[in-house]
Motif scaffolding. Sequence first.
Motif, PDB file in Angstrom:
ATOM      1  N   ALA A  22      45.249  33.922  45.478  1.00 20.47           N
ATOM      2  CA  ALA A  22      44.048  33.305  44.894  1.00 20.47           C
ATOM      3  C   ALA A  22      42.823  33.607  45.759  1.00 20.47           C
ATOM      4  O   ALA A  22      41.734  33.888  45.245  1.00 20.47           O
ATOM      5  CB  ALA A  22      44.237  31.803  44.734  1.00 20.47           C
ATOM      6  N   HIS A  23      43.001  33.572  47.064  1.00 20.70           N
ATOM      7  CA  HIS A  23      41.914  33.866  47.996  1.00 20.70           C
ATOM      8  C   HIS A  23      41.430  35.304  47.799  1.00 20.70           C
ATOM      9  O   HIS A  23      40.226  35.561  47.705  1.00 20.70           O
ATOM     10  CB  HIS A  23      42.411  33.634  49.425  1.00 20.70           C
ATOM     11  N   LYS A  24      42.371  36.247  47.720  1.00 17.99           N
ATOM     12  CA  LYS A  24      42.010  37.648  47.492  1.00 17.99           C
ATOM     13  C   LYS A  24      41.324  37.826  46.145  1.00 17.99           C
ATOM     14  O   LYS A  24      40.365  38.588  46.018  1.00 17.99           O
ATOM     15  CB  LYS A  24      43.247  38.531  47.579  1.00 17.99           C
ATOM     16  N   ALA A  25      41.810  37.108  45.130  1.00 17.12           N
ATOM     17  CA  ALA A  25      41.198  37.188  43.801  1.00 17.12           C
ATOM     18  C   ALA A  25      39.764  36.665  43.831  1.00 17.12           C
ATOM     19  O   ALA A  25      38.880  37.227  43.179  1.00 17.12           O
ATOM     20  CB  ALA A  25      42.032  36.405  42.787  1.00 17.12           C
ATOM     21  N   LEU A  26      39.533  35.616  44.590  1.00 15.68           N
ATOM     22  CA  LEU A  26      38.182  35.059  44.703  1.00 15.68           C
ATOM     23  C   LEU A  26      37.238  36.091  45.321  1.00 15.68           C
ATOM     24  O   LEU A  26      36.116  36.273  44.851  1.00 15.68           O
ATOM     25  CB  LEU A  26      38.217  33.773  45.526  1.00 15.68           C
ATOM     26  N   HIS A  27      37.698  36.784  46.362  1.00 11.43           N
ATOM     27  CA  HIS A  27      36.871  37.825  46.983  1.00 11.43           C
ATOM     28  C   HIS A  27      36.645  38.994  46.021  1.00 11.43           C
ATOM     29  O   HIS A  27      35.536  39.533  45.944  1.00 11.43           O
ATOM     30  CB  HIS A  27      37.508  38.315  48.283  1.00 11.43           C
ATOM     31  N   ALA A  28      37.686  39.372  45.278  1.00 13.53           N
ATOM     32  CA  ALA A  28      37.544  40.453  44.296  1.00 13.53           C
ATOM     33  C   ALA A  28      36.530  40.079  43.221  1.00 13.53           C
ATOM     34  O   ALA A  28      35.706  40.905  42.802  1.00 13.53           O
ATOM     35  CB  ALA A  28      38.894  40.784  43.666  1.00 13.53           C
ATOM     36  N   LEU A  29      36.570  38.829  42.788  1.00 13.74           N
ATOM     37  CA  LEU A  29      35.613  38.353  41.791  1.00 13.74           C
ATOM     38  C   LEU A  29      34.197  38.390  42.359  1.00 13.74           C
ATOM     39  O   LEU A  29      33.258  38.807  41.685  1.00 13.74           O
ATOM     40  CB  LEU A  29      35.986  36.943  41.344  1.00 13.74           C
ATOM     41  N   GLY A  30      34.052  37.977  43.613  1.00 11.18           N
ATOM     42  CA  GLY A  30      32.740  38.022  44.265  1.00 11.18           C
ATOM     43  C   GLY A  30      32.183  39.436  44.332  1.00 11.18           C
ATOM     44  O   GLY A  30      30.995  39.663  44.085  1.00 11.18           O
ATOM     45  N   ARG A  31      33.058  40.397  44.653  1.00 13.78           N
ATOM     46  CA  ARG A  31      32.617  41.797  44.686  1.00 13.78           C
ATOM     47  C   ARG A  31      32.219  42.261  43.282  1.00 13.78           C
ATOM     48  O   ARG A  31      31.213  42.960  43.115  1.00 13.78           O
ATOM     49  CB  ARG A  31      33.717  42.699  45.252  1.00 13.78           C
ATOM     50  N   ALA A  32      32.997  41.877  42.281  1.00 17.66           N
ATOM     51  CA  ALA A  32      32.705  42.284  40.904  1.00 17.66           C
ATOM     52  C   ALA A  32      31.369  41.716  40.435  1.00 17.66           C
ATOM     53  O   ALA A  32      30.674  42.355  39.639  1.00 17.66           O
ATOM     54  CB  ALA A  32      33.829  41.850  39.970  1.00 17.66           C
ATOM     55  N   MET A  77      37.987  26.132  41.628  1.00 11.98           N
ATOM     56  CA  MET A  77      37.473  26.402  40.287  1.00 11.98           C
ATOM     57  C   MET A  77      35.964  26.166  40.206  1.00 11.98           C
ATOM     58  O   MET A  77      35.271  26.852  39.452  1.00 11.98           O
ATOM     59  CB  MET A  77      38.212  25.548  39.246  1.00 11.98           C
ATOM     60  N   ILE A  78      35.455  25.250  40.992  1.00  3.07           N
ATOM     61  CA  ILE A  78      34.004  25.038  41.034  1.00  3.07           C
ATOM     62  C   ILE A  78      33.321  26.274  41.620  1.00  3.07           C
ATOM     63  O   ILE A  78      32.283  26.716  41.132  1.00  3.07           O
ATOM     64  CB  ILE A  78      33.654  23.755  41.816  1.00  3.07           C
ATOM     65  N   VAL A  79      33.921  26.864  42.645  1.00  3.21           N
ATOM     66  CA  VAL A  79      33.382  28.093  43.231  1.00  3.21           C
ATOM     67  C   VAL A  79      33.428  29.227  42.202  1.00  3.21           C
ATOM     68  O   VAL A  79      32.468  29.986  42.057  1.00  3.21           O
ATOM     69  CB  VAL A  79      34.150  28.475  44.520  1.00  3.21           C
ATOM     70  N   VAL A  80      34.536  29.333  41.475  1.00  2.00           N
ATOM     71  CA  VAL A  80      34.651  30.358  40.434  1.00  2.00           C
ATOM     72  C   VAL A  80      33.576  30.139  39.377  1.00  2.00           C
ATOM     73  O   VAL A  80      32.900  31.088  38.955  1.00  2.00           O
ATOM     74  CB  VAL A  80      36.060  30.356  39.798  1.00  2.00           C
TER      75      VAL A  80
END
Length: 98
Positions: A22-32, A77-80
């Motif tokens: 989930a942590h890696k996914a959050l960073h990937a989303l941030g990059r996207a 989820m709030i961060v997302v």
Amino acid sequence: MVAPYTLPKPTQKPPRDRVEAAHKALHALGRACKVPAAEQGQDAVRRPLNELETFAQDFPAGGFRIDDEPGTTLALMIVVWDQAQEPVLPNMCRRSRH
């Protein structure tokens, strides 16, 4: 930032590997979020969102540590949601649902 005292106490402890994913996914989303939609494929957003959605469904009351900071699924989820307010992401999110 979410004030921890405003969130419900976690009642689940997700496995470390799921937290890391989930942590890696959050960073990937941030990059996207920083790349215009025309310059990336839908999977740049879809994959991390799917990972985060699955994590939230599996551990809705999760409590964990990321980067030595306490966190909860709700705070994640709030961060997302906050990242989804970026100009690039809303269009990608709408497209990824089709």
